[in-house]
Design a protein around this motif. Structure first.
Motif, PDB file in Angstrom:
ATOM      1  N   LYS A   1       0.859  -1.182   0.000  1.00  0.00           N
ATOM      2  CA  LYS A   1       0.000   0.000   0.000  1.00  0.00           C
ATOM      3  C   LYS A   1       0.895   1.231   0.000  1.00  0.00           C
ATOM      4  CE  LYS A   1      -2.012  -1.361   3.797  1.00  0.00           C
ATOM      5  NZ  LYS A   1      -1.488  -2.722   3.944  1.00  0.00           N
ATOM      6  N   PRO A   2       0.465   2.332  -0.612  1.00  0.00           N
ATOM      7  CA  PRO A   2       1.336   3.516  -0.690  1.00  0.00           C
ATOM      8  C   PRO A   2       1.866   3.958   0.666  1.00  0.00           C
ATOM      9  CG  PRO A   2      -0.573   3.806  -2.114  1.00  0.00           C
ATOM     10  CD  PRO A   2      -0.805   2.543  -1.323  1.00  0.00           C
ATOM     11  N   GLU A   3       1.033   3.885   1.697  1.00  0.00           N
ATOM     12  CA  GLU A   3       1.475   4.363   3.004  1.00  0.00           C
ATOM     13  C   GLU A   3       2.547   3.473   3.624  1.00  0.00           C
ATOM     14  OE1 GLU A   3      -2.518   2.183   3.657  1.00  0.00           O
ATOM     15  OE2 GLU A   3      -1.530   3.420   2.140  1.00  0.00           O
ATOM     16  N   ASP A   4       2.650   2.201   3.153  1.00  0.00           N
ATOM     17  CA  ASP A   4       3.644   1.302   3.719  1.00  0.00           C
ATOM     18  C   ASP A   4       5.062   1.849   3.554  1.00  0.00           C
ATOM     19  OD1 ASP A   4       1.699  -0.453   4.472  1.00  0.00           O
ATOM     20  OD2 ASP A   4       1.892  -1.728   2.711  1.00  0.00           O
ATOM     21  N   PHE A   5       5.331   2.454   2.401  1.00  0.00           N
ATOM     22  CA  PHE A   5       6.682   2.913   2.121  1.00  0.00           C
ATOM     23  C   PHE A   5       7.130   4.003   3.104  1.00  0.00           C
ATOM     24  CE2 PHE A   5       5.017   1.286  -1.886  1.00  0.00           C
ATOM     25  CZ  PHE A   5       6.014   0.401  -2.240  1.00  0.00           C
ATOM     26  N   VAL A   6       6.196   4.849   3.496  1.00  0.00           N
ATOM     27  CA  VAL A   6       6.521   5.909   4.456  1.00  0.00           C
ATOM     28  C   VAL A   6       6.537   5.370   5.871  1.00  0.00           C
ATOM     29  CG1 VAL A   6       5.787   8.133   5.395  1.00  0.00           C
ATOM     30  CG2 VAL A   6       5.617   7.709   2.939  1.00  0.00           C
ATOM     31  N   LEU A   7       5.523   4.579   6.242  1.00  0.00           N
ATOM     32  CA  LEU A   7       5.421   4.074   7.611  1.00  0.00           C
ATOM     33  C   LEU A   7       6.580   3.144   7.959  1.00  0.00           C
ATOM     34  CD1 LEU A   7       1.585   3.348   7.812  1.00  0.00           C
ATOM     35  CD2 LEU A   7       2.833   5.243   8.858  1.00  0.00           C
ATOM     36  N   LEU A   8       7.068   2.392   6.995  1.00  0.00           N
ATOM     37  CA  LEU A   8       8.176   1.473   7.247  1.00  0.00           C
ATOM     38  C   LEU A   8       9.540   2.143   7.066  1.00  0.00           C
ATOM     39  CD1 LEU A   8       6.824  -1.736   5.483  1.00  0.00           C
ATOM     40  CD2 LEU A   8       6.791  -1.172   7.913  1.00  0.00           C
ATOM     41  N   GLY A   9       9.548   3.415   6.688  1.00  0.00           N
ATOM     42  CA  GLY A   9      10.806   4.152   6.588  1.00  0.00           C
ATOM     43  C   GLY A   9      11.546   3.978   5.284  1.00  0.00           C
ATOM     44  N   TYR A  10      10.925   3.363   4.272  1.00  0.00           N
ATOM     45  CA  TYR A  10      11.613   3.184   2.999  1.00  0.00           C
ATOM     46  C   TYR A  10      11.686   4.461   2.191  1.00  0.00           C
ATOM     47  CZ  TYR A  10      11.382  -1.833   3.778  1.00  0.00           C
ATOM     48  OH  TYR A  10      11.538  -3.084   4.295  1.00  0.00           O
TER      49      TYR A  10
END
Length: 276
Positions: A139-148
């Motif tokens: 999901k798009p938010e995964d990249f930000v939430l996981l720090g990528y």
């Protein structure tokens, strides 16, 4: 009057501490195994192989992660979870082998708490080294939430390919992505018409000083690439953060000792931070 000394009774909310083994789900359709946690106890999860620390996901308002090691996670709920409440905790393995992710449902049991969980990882039916057939749907938010991805975004470089006559591959294009603590190469190529079918099995980034980084390999289509057919693979690896450009030779290895070798793959330095 005779007096009697009563035996000490355990506190009503005392829980028995257990140590046990738990097998993770091998497919997304299987239910997640439960792990029993309590506010007054720490629970250690010990994994059979290294994990990607940055991919650990949980609800910070309900669960505390006290420590994350190369192969371990120590958790404790902020408060005992209510009856029927289930909190998911998940993390990806570092080797990219299936099953790629370990996930659990954290619950609170009135009688027992898990002090130590030995995580068991099912072996895939075929134990040969195989590239991941498909990546979990992000999901798009995964990249930000996981720090990528951070405020600097992602930098890229694109290069058209050329014929690798010795190995029988025609490299069409490579796109090099660089984010926060990771690099990824998106490789499109053609298996030569006069060469045998070929299945990519592993990817290695080789640095100029001889450093080797084993990458996770994701094949966009499972199975062998037939003569004359197009192929596409992604190779991704975590790297230390640095402000300099990174240059690697990428080797995608497969059947019959054939390998697609791509020299001078450049991952541009991160974007300059906004000073405002």
């Amino acid at each position: 009057m005779w007096g009697a000394v009563g035996k000490a009774e355990p506190a009503p909310d005392a829980r028995v501490r257990r140590e046990r083994s738990v097998a993770i789900a091998s497919t997304t359709s299987e239910p997640l195994p439960s792990v029993r946690v309590a506010q007054d106890s720490m629970t250690l999860l010990f994994f059979p192989s290294p994990i990607q620390k940055k991919t650990l996901t949980f609800d910070e308002s309900r669960i505390r992660v006290l420590d994350v090691g190369e192969r371990s996670v120590i958790v404790q709920p902020v408060a005992n979870l209510a009856e029927g409440e289930r909190q998911e905790l998940g993390v990806f393995f570092a080797d990219g082998r299936a099953p790629t992710r370990a996930a659990f449902m954290l619950v609170t049991d009135p009688a027992e708490v898990d002090a130590r969980i030995e995580v068991l990882r099912p072996e895939p039916p075929n134990t040969d080294c195989q590239p991941t057939a498909e990546a979990p749907t992000p999901k798009p938010e995964d990249f930000v939430l996981l720090g990528y991805v951070d405020a600097n975004g992602v930098t890229t470089s694109i290069r058209k390919g050329k014929m690798d006559a010795a190995q029988g591959f025609n490299l069409e294009r490579i796109v090099a992505f660089r984010g926060t603590g990771w690099i990824l190469a998106d490789v499109s190529f053609v298996n030569g018409a006069k060469h045998p079918a070929w299945t990519p099995r592993e990817a290695i980034f080789v640095g100029r000083a001889g450093m080797h980084l084993r990458a996770r390999l994701v094949a966009m289509a499972p199975g062998p690439i037939l003569p004359g057919e197009d192929g596409r693979v992604l190779a991704v690896v975590e790297v230390p953060e640095t402000k300099a450009d990174l240059v690697f030779t990428l080797e995608v290895r497969g059947d019959g000792d054939r390998r697609l070798t791509i020299p001078d793959v450049r991952f541009p330095k991160p974007a300059v931070e906004d000073s405002q």
